[in-house]
Scaffold this motif. Sequence first.
Motif, PDB file in Angstrom:
ATOM      1  N   THR A  96      -8.325 -13.961   8.440  1.00 22.18           N
ATOM      2  CA  THR A  96      -7.134 -13.406   7.804  1.00 22.18           C
ATOM      3  C   THR A  96      -7.504 -12.313   6.808  1.00 22.18           C
ATOM      4  O   THR A  96      -6.822 -11.285   6.714  1.00 22.18           O
ATOM      5  N   LEU A  97      -8.587 -12.514   6.080  1.00 21.58           N
ATOM      6  CA  LEU A  97      -9.036 -11.488   5.134  1.00 21.58           C
ATOM      7  C   LEU A  97      -9.518 -10.233   5.862  1.00 21.58           C
ATOM      8  O   LEU A  97      -9.264  -9.114   5.410  1.00 21.58           O
ATOM      9  N   LEU A  98     -10.198 -10.406   6.998  1.00 22.13           N
ATOM     10  CA  LEU A  98     -10.618  -9.252   7.799  1.00 22.13           C
ATOM     11  C   LEU A  98      -9.402  -8.495   8.322  1.00 22.13           C
ATOM     12  O   LEU A  98      -9.362  -7.254   8.291  1.00 22.13           O
ATOM     13  N   LEU A  99      -8.412  -9.237   8.801  1.00 15.13           N
ATOM     14  CA  LEU A  99      -7.187  -8.613   9.295  1.00 15.13           C
ATOM     15  C   LEU A  99      -6.469  -7.874   8.172  1.00 15.13           C
ATOM     16  O   LEU A  99      -5.972  -6.756   8.361  1.00 15.13           O
ATOM     17  N   ALA A 132     -11.627   2.633  -4.695  1.00 12.43           N
ATOM     18  CA  ALA A 132     -10.957   1.912  -5.776  1.00 12.43           C
ATOM     19  C   ALA A 132      -9.556   1.501  -5.343  1.00 12.43           C
ATOM     20  O   ALA A 132      -9.116   0.367  -5.601  1.00 12.43           O
ATOM     21  N   LYS A 133      -8.853   2.396  -4.674  1.00 11.52           N
ATOM     22  CA  LYS A 133      -7.510   2.076  -4.190  1.00 11.52           C
ATOM     23  C   LYS A 133      -7.566   1.013  -3.099  1.00 11.52           C
ATOM     24  O   LYS A 133      -6.730   0.086  -3.063  1.00 11.52           O
ATOM     25  N   THR A 140       0.801  -1.232   0.000  1.00 11.92           N
ATOM     26  CA  THR A 140       0.000   0.000   0.000  1.00 11.92           C
ATOM     27  C   THR A 140       0.828   1.274   0.000  1.00 11.92           C
ATOM     28  O   THR A 140       0.272   2.363  -0.169  1.00 11.92           O
ATOM     29  N   MET A 141       2.137   1.169   0.170  1.00 10.03           N
ATOM     30  CA  MET A 141       2.945   2.372   0.376  1.00 10.03           C
ATOM     31  C   MET A 141       2.896   3.339  -0.804  1.00 10.03           C
ATOM     32  O   MET A 141       3.018   4.553  -0.631  1.00 10.03           O
ATOM     33  N   PHE A 170      -6.611  -4.529  -1.522  1.00 13.72           N
ATOM     34  CA  PHE A 170      -7.176  -5.702  -0.845  1.00 13.72           C
ATOM     35  C   PHE A 170      -7.182  -6.902  -1.784  1.00 13.72           C
ATOM     36  O   PHE A 170      -6.886  -8.026  -1.367  1.00 13.72           O
ATOM     37  N   ALA A 171      -7.502  -6.673  -3.058  1.00 10.74           N
ATOM     38  CA  ALA A 171      -7.508  -7.759  -4.037  1.00 10.74           C
ATOM     39  C   ALA A 171      -6.098  -8.304  -4.244  1.00 10.74           C
ATOM     40  O   ALA A 171      -5.906  -9.526  -4.326  1.00 10.74           O
TER      41      ALA A 171
END
Length: 234
Positions: A137-140, A96-97, A67-68, A102-103
């Motif tokens: 894990t996806l929530l985290l 969108a970002k 994400t940086m 996340f994807a």
Amino acid sequence: MRAFLALFKKDIRGYFDQPTGYIILVIFLGVVSYLFFDTALVTGEASLRALFGLMPWLLTVFVAASTMRLVAEEQRDGTLEIVLTQPVRAWTVLMAKFMAAFAFAGVGILATVGIPIALMTAGNLDDGAVIAQYFGTLLLTASFVSIGLFTSSLTRNQVVAFILGISLIMLFMLAGLPIITLALPTTAAVLVQDLSPLTHFDEISRGVLELRDILYFVALVATFLLATFFMIRG
């Protein structure tokens, strides 16, 4: 919706149009696999508890690196201002970002599914517990992505955004460790522990899905997305 899809495609393509995205994925999968099988070799037990015990700490670095650049790079190049002058809402740009990051992180997480599949061939696994662990894990990951987006919006330098992202995520993570809570009064210790994503992830990783844990992650994501929105608008 059309603007969202166009921005999402642009951001997700940014991960795979250059080797950086592939390098991050390969390093993440390599480290996860090595640590899992090394732990299994040392302890003589191949358990998914070991995998998901390591996952939060590995995701800290993986998500911060993913994400940086999302906001910092566009602020440095001035493209964010150009996008925001178009008839596109700031929330659309932000979501969108978020969804693109996340994807991308989700690809790395889902690529580890080969580990439980391999364990299933050698023994019996609780399918419900495995599903709950990956859901947690996806929530985290979603919460870490929102934090990474926020720290990326604070600077124009990707390296600084990476350091800030790791620092802030680690601050939340360490708050759930006994070494921190034991040094605090009981009431403050309970409050600090409940604010840590590690506390709620541990509950889900045991295969127990509770509404309060899900609401915690939703609230954490919403809080940092709102903070990022104000930074972008500012």
